[in-house]
Design a protein around this motif. Structure first.
Motif, PDB file in Angstrom:
ATOM      1  N   SER A 165      -3.835   8.291  -2.421  1.00 52.33           N
ATOM      2  CA  SER A 165      -4.741   8.268  -1.274  1.00 52.33           C
ATOM      3  C   SER A 165      -4.400   9.344  -0.253  1.00 52.33           C
ATOM      4  O   SER A 165      -4.946   9.356   0.846  1.00 52.33           O
ATOM      5  CB  SER A 165      -4.686   6.894  -0.599  1.00 52.33           C
ATOM      6  N   GLU A 166      -3.451  10.229  -0.629  1.00 51.13           N
ATOM      7  CA  GLU A 166      -2.993  11.313   0.241  1.00 51.13           C
ATOM      8  C   GLU A 166      -2.365  10.788   1.523  1.00 51.13           C
ATOM      9  O   GLU A 166      -2.489  11.383   2.592  1.00 51.13           O
ATOM     10  CB  GLU A 166      -4.126  12.298   0.538  1.00 51.13           C
ATOM     11  N   ASP A 167      -1.675   9.637   1.394  1.00 46.70           N
ATOM     12  CA  ASP A 167      -0.889   9.112   2.493  1.00 46.70           C
ATOM     13  C   ASP A 167       0.582   9.417   2.209  1.00 46.70           C
ATOM     14  O   ASP A 167       1.015   9.423   1.060  1.00 46.70           O
ATOM     15  CB  ASP A 167      -1.089   7.602   2.623  1.00 46.70           C
ATOM     16  N   VAL A 168       1.354   9.656   3.260  1.00 49.33           N
ATOM     17  CA  VAL A 168       2.763  10.003   3.091  1.00 49.33           C
ATOM     18  C   VAL A 168       3.542   8.780   2.622  1.00 49.33           C
ATOM     19  O   VAL A 168       3.436   7.699   3.200  1.00 49.33           O
ATOM     20  CB  VAL A 168       3.357  10.533   4.414  1.00 49.33           C
ATOM     21  N   ILE A 169       4.327   8.945   1.547  1.00 46.62           N
ATOM     22  CA  ILE A 169       5.155   7.850   1.056  1.00 46.62           C
ATOM     23  C   ILE A 169       6.645   8.126   1.246  1.00 46.62           C
ATOM     24  O   ILE A 169       7.454   7.200   1.228  1.00 46.62           O
ATOM     25  CB  ILE A 169       4.881   7.546  -0.428  1.00 46.62           C
TER      26      ILE A 169
END
Length: 215
Positions: free
Chosen positions: A169-173
């Protein structure tokens, strides 16, 4: 059935089977809980200092070239040094790299990348102020692995330069700060990028990158 169930050996076997099924179910449940972030591993102080120093000398003597793009859809590149010459993706390149790079691979691969014994790429990247990295994947194969070794000394957090990892989702992990000698290993299909450095950073963010695949 009553006779069978009363047989101690049979009962013990059934109990062992049930216990194994429980363990297997727990393993399946645990596997489902593993996230991409859990597969990104960093190690400090694990690479012998003399070996790392020798590789840094080998890299730096070659001279940096500007314009390599981590993401070809973006219009800007960064500094790069190619250490392996093969132009065919996923070809074995161990024979192409310098002896010290071979020794480095021989050291880190069995210890930190045991599932990917075949070296397929070797290079160095550098980012100076105003030079950003862009989100990309190193491989479309999740079983491939990338090793990033940071080698700029005395890095400060306010200088930026993190390696940032993203989910689908192109969220930083996860984000990993540069630190001299830090080794970060991750599945090559995880989206990531090397962030640019801040305006107060007086040096380049330099990394040595080795990529492996299964046999």
């Amino acid at each position: 059935w009553e006779e069978l169930l009363s047989d101690n050996a049979y009962s013990d076997a059934i109990e062992k089977i049930i216990e194994q099924l429980k363990k297997d179910a727990n393993l399946v449940a645990a596997a489902k809980e593993i996230t991409a972030a859990d597969m990104i591993k960093s190690y400090d102080g694990q690479i012998p200092e003399d070996l790392l120093a020798e590789c840094v000398v080998e890299v730096e003597r070659r001279g940096w070239q500007y314009g390599w793009r981590s993401n070809h859809d973006m219009g800007f590149g960064h500094w790069n040094i190619v250490l392996s010459d093969s132009k065919i993706e996923r070809d074995e390149v161990y024979h192409e790299v310098a002896p010290c790079i071979q020794r480095l691979w021989d050291y880190i691969q069995p210890r930190f990348m045991p599932t990917t014994p075949t070296l397929v790429r070797a290079y160095a990247n550098a980012h100076t102020y105003g030079v950003e990295g862009y989100i990309h994947r190193d491989s479309k194969f999740m079983e491939d692995q990338t090793a990033v070794i940071y080698y700029e000394k005395d890095w400060r957090p306010e200088w930026g330069g993190e390696t940032v990892f993203f989910d689908s989702s192109e969220d930083v992990i996860k984000a990993v700060l540069p630190r001299y000698g830090r080794l970060t290993v991750f599945p090559a299909a995880i989206p990531h990028c090397g962030r640019g450095v801040s305006r107060i950073c007086p040096v380049a963010r330099r990394v040595l990158v080795l990529k492996g695949r299964p046999k």
